[in-house]
Design an enzyme around this catalytic site. Structure first.
Site, mmCIF file in Angstrom:
data_model
loop_
_atom_site.group_PDB
_atom_site.id
_atom_site.type_symbol
_atom_site.label_atom_id
_atom_site.label_comp_id
_atom_site.label_asym_id
_atom_site.label_seq_id
_atom_site.Cartn_x
_atom_site.Cartn_y
_atom_site.Cartn_z
ATOM 1 N N PHE A 30 -3.197 -6.296 5.798
ATOM 2 C CA PHE A 30 -1.895 -6.788 5.355
ATOM 3 C C PHE A 30 -1.700 -6.499 3.880
ATOM 4 O O PHE A 30 -2.660 -6.275 3.126
ATOM 5 C CB PHE A 30 -1.734 -8.286 5.640
ATOM 6 C CG PHE A 30 -2.637 -9.181 4.830
ATOM 7 C CD1 PHE A 30 -2.214 -9.717 3.622
ATOM 8 C CD2 PHE A 30 -3.921 -9.489 5.273
ATOM 9 C CE1 PHE A 30 -3.044 -10.552 2.872
ATOM 10 C CE2 PHE A 30 -4.750 -10.319 4.544
ATOM 11 C CZ PHE A 30 -4.321 -10.847 3.331
ATOM 12 N N CYS A 31 -0.437 -6.491 3.473
ATOM 13 C CA CYS A 31 -0.060 -6.258 2.082
ATOM 14 C C CYS A 31 1.297 -6.911 1.866
ATOM 15 O O CYS A 31 1.729 -7.728 2.682
ATOM 16 C CB CYS A 31 -0.032 -4.764 1.768
ATOM 17 S SG CYS A 31 1.051 -3.819 2.876
ATOM 18 N N THR A 32 1.988 -6.569 0.800
ATOM 19 C CA THR A 32 3.237 -7.255 0.472
ATOM 20 C C THR A 32 4.316 -7.016 1.519
ATOM 21 O O THR A 32 4.845 -7.944 2.109
ATOM 22 C CB THR A 32 3.742 -6.805 -0.910
ATOM 23 O OG1 THR A 32 2.726 -7.030 -1.886
ATOM 24 C CG2 THR A 32 4.999 -7.576 -1.303
ATOM 25 N N CYS A 53 -0.454 -1.347 4.238
ATOM 26 C CA CYS A 53 -1.073 -1.584 5.545
ATOM 27 C C CYS A 53 -1.024 -0.337 6.410
ATOM 28 O O CYS A 53 -1.948 -0.052 7.180
ATOM 29 C CB CYS A 53 -0.362 -2.711 6.284
ATOM 30 S SG CYS A 53 -0.073 -4.204 5.331
#
Length: 258
Positions: A182-184, A189
């Site tokens: 996951f990321c912002t 991702c």
């Protein structure tokens, strides 16, 4: 409701007319009095924009008329003030730098998991096949300090270019588990999940839409703190709002996307 609409969006799609596209998008954004940053690379587009809602949505509508951007999704949040100081459209080699040219998300996305499904897995402690679910934060270390999923792995990378080496170092620790990157907003991702699969890590998924979509659809469940954003707001809560302690703070921590 606060008057300024903020959007973040990206799409991996081959682009060969970047100079012309840059001029077109810059003129269109300025005509709508929008501010923010748009990155254009051979692999696609990444943008953060803010302004009047009609103008922001009009910009997206015009962009999607180009068949290459028809599938461009956008995440929305609102703010009392304009969080950007300029309107920039930049040409880059990658819309998110990894220095790993074999990773081409436009050729095929990595498998993803929707927020509602992931919440059920985290609630029950395993995925639908009984495997332990491991959340892997692919962001830079300073971003993680603002908040992350409870118990998420954080390899303390300082730049996304370090991610492939970190996978090599920790690959054995992930064996037999379902790994959710996951990321912002989802852009890191995409590449992270692909490179992990290439390096032999099994059962890797990306969180569809990243943290911001999680906030929109799920809220604060299984998440501690807020999400760092690359504009003057600095951080958003799970309610997609600026925390009270940041509302009067107008000095940006960083001025460019990373």
């Amino acid at each position: 409701m606060d008057p300024v609409l903020n959007i973040s969006a990206y799409l991996f799609t081959p682009l060969t007319d970047r100079e012309q596209l840059r001029e077109t998008l810059l003129a269109r954004a300025r005509a709508g009095n929008l501010k923010g940053t748009v990155l254009i690379a051979p692999e696609g587009i990444n943008l953060f924009l803010a302004g009047d809602a009609v103008q922001v949505r009009g910009f997206l509508h015009e962009l999607r008329r180009d068949p290459r951007f028809a599938d461009l999704g956008a995440k929305e949040s609102w703010s009392a003030d304009q969080p950007f100081r300029k309107m920039l459209v930049k040409l880059k080699n990658e819309i998110i730098r990894m220095d790993h040219p074999a990773v081409r998300p436009a050729d095929g996305r990595a498998p993803s998991v929707a927020p509602d499904v992931l919440r059920r897995w985290l609630d029950q402690g395993h995925d639908d096949e009984g495997r332990e679910v491991v959340m892997l934060d692919t962001r830079n270390a300073f971003e993680v300090e603002y908040g992350t999923f409870t118990g998420a792995l954080d390899w303390r990378i300082e730049r996304f270019t370090q991610f492939p080496a970190a996978v090599e170092e920790h690959r054995d620790d992930l064996a037999g588990k379902t790994v959710v990157t996951f990321c912002t907003g989802g852009i890191r991702c995409e590449k992270a999940a692909i490179v992990m699969d290439d390096l032999g890590v099994d059962h890797v998924l990306q969180l569809e839409g990243g943290i911001l979509t999680w906030f929109e659809q799920v809220g604060a469940d299984h998440f501690e703190g807020g999400c760092f954003v690359f504009d003057d707001r600095e951080v958003l809560t799970p309610q997609l709002r600026v925390p009270e302690e940041f509302e009067t703070r107008r000095e940006p921590r960083r001025s460019a996307l990373a």
